[in-house]
Write an enzyme that holds these catalytic residues in place. Structure first.
Site, PDB file in Angstrom:
ATOM      1  N   ALA A   1      -9.341   6.425   4.136  1.00  0.00           N
ATOM      2  CA  ALA A   1      -9.247   7.611   5.021  1.00  0.00           C
ATOM      3  C   ALA A   1     -10.525   8.436   5.216  1.00  0.00           C
ATOM      4  CB  ALA A   1      -7.942   8.360   4.576  1.00  0.00           C
ATOM      5  N   GLY A   2     -10.533   8.830   6.346  1.00  0.00           N
ATOM      6  CA  GLY A   2     -11.519   9.999   6.565  1.00  0.00           C
ATOM      7  C   GLY A   2     -12.947   9.151   7.093  1.00  0.00           C
TER       8      GLY A   2
ATOM      9  N   GLY B   1      -7.637  10.368   9.705  1.00  0.00           N
ATOM     10  CA  GLY B   1      -7.976  10.484  11.036  1.00  0.00           C
ATOM     11  C   GLY B   1      -8.764  11.337  11.348  1.00  0.00           C
TER      12      GLY B   1
ATOM     13  N   ASN C   1      -9.173   2.541   9.736  1.00  0.00           N
ATOM     14  CA  ASN C   1      -8.272   2.310  10.853  1.00  0.00           C
ATOM     15  C   ASN C   1      -8.929   3.078  11.788  1.00  0.00           C
ATOM     16  OD1 ASN C   1      -4.807   2.454  11.471  1.00  0.00           O
ATOM     17  ND2 ASN C   1      -6.337   1.564  12.717  1.00  0.00           N
ATOM     18  N   THR C   2      -8.469   4.417  11.783  1.00  0.00           N
ATOM     19  CA  THR C   2      -8.894   5.308  12.834  1.00  0.00           C
ATOM     20  C   THR C   2     -10.299   5.322  13.520  1.00  0.00           C
ATOM     21  OG1 THR C   2      -7.242   6.848  12.274  1.00  0.00           O
ATOM     22  CG2 THR C   2      -8.678   7.737  14.046  1.00  0.00           C
TER      23      THR C   2
ATOM     24  N   LYS D   1       0.943  -1.205  -0.089  1.00  0.00           N
ATOM     25  CA  LYS D   1      -0.085   0.091   0.088  1.00  0.00           C
ATOM     26  C   LYS D   1       0.917   1.264  -0.007  1.00  0.00           C
ATOM     27  CE  LYS D   1      -3.329   2.813   2.531  1.00  0.00           C
ATOM     28  NZ  LYS D   1      -3.238   3.511   3.460  1.00  0.00           N
TER      29      LYS D   1
END
Length: 256
Positions: A182-183, A154, A204-205, A93
């Site tokens: 993301a986001g 994040g 993830n976050t 990635k």
């Protein structure tokens, strides 16, 4: 299907920001994900200290090394080579993020690194912006997926520009998978990404920093599944005029 390999889950998950490795393991299990991404710089390759890899069942999960922390194309290429040499994977990635303040990808450096890695036989999954011109360049150099952000890493801001993502999805359709990365902050964001026609999401976050990561991992999996089913079902068009759900025939005073 990514680079000829089949996966059943459309949810990919990261391994950072968890309170403990044990919590990470439980969340991964609850997510139902098959692809798990890990920063190469966080992997203890010499095994002299406890490694997060001890908590990831490599018979169950497909490990996807990432180049998080790399600020230039050269750093990203070296990191990918290190991961392959250490036996992690020839999949990567690709992340090239020069500014810690915004965590936005460098499109020029990302394309440059992707081109070098593809030529060296890597399967490249690039994290990129929601610019369809950049997506086209990454597609042209031979990347195995296109991974545009929903919003900055994040932030949990979701998908403020869905039309830009849809343009990439429509352009790439049938060539390689599009993964929104993301986001994403809530299952509704993951569902929207899938409703747009994305092939998968990477989160993830939003899982790791939630109040209950294990429950949130399951919720994200449900959001992905619901969004995919909605996309396949075909939503009704938006209209300016209301339309009653019940038939008017049989109403008192209505013509028979």
């Amino acid at each position: 299907m990514i680079a000829g390999r089949s996966f059943q889950s459309r949810l990919m998950v990261g391994t950072g920001k968890y309170s403990t490795f044990s919590q990470m393991k439980d969340a991964l299990d609850a997510s139902g994900a098959e692809i798990v991404t890990v920063a190469v710089r966080r992997v203890n390759l010499d095994q002299r200290e406890e490694s997060l890899l001890a908590y990831i069942n490599l018979d169950k999960y497909f490990l996807l090394p990432n180049t998080a922390g790399c600020k230039t194309a050269e750093e990203a290429v070296r990191t990918a080579r290190l991961a392959r040499a250490a036996g992690l994977s020839n999949w990567v990635k690709l992340e090239v993020i020069p500014d810690d303040g915004t965590l936005l990808p460098d499109p020029v450096a990302t394309v440059e690194a992707a081109e070098m890695l593809v030529k060296e036989g890597f399967v490249v999954l690039p994290y990129t912006s929601d610019d369809h011109h950049v997506a086209r360049r990454l597609l042209d150099v031979g990347c195995a997926t296109i991974m545009p952000f929903g919003s900055a890493i994040g932030t949990g801001q979701g998908l403020p520009n869905p039309e830009r993502l849809k343009r990439i999805i429509d352009m790439v359709a049938g060539r390689v998978p599009v993964v929104i990365d993301a986001g994403i902050g809530a299952p509704s964001d993951a569902s929207l990404a899938m409703e747009l026609g994305a092939d998968a999401v990477l989160i993830n976050t939003a899982i790791a920093k939630s109040a209950n990561p294990v429950q949130m991992a399951k919720a994200m999996a449900m959001g992905v599944e619901g969004g995919r089913l909605a996309y396949l079902s075909g939503r009704i068009p938006r209209t300016e005029v209301a339309s009653p759900s019940s038939p008017e025939a049989g109403l008192v005073g209505s013509p028979s």
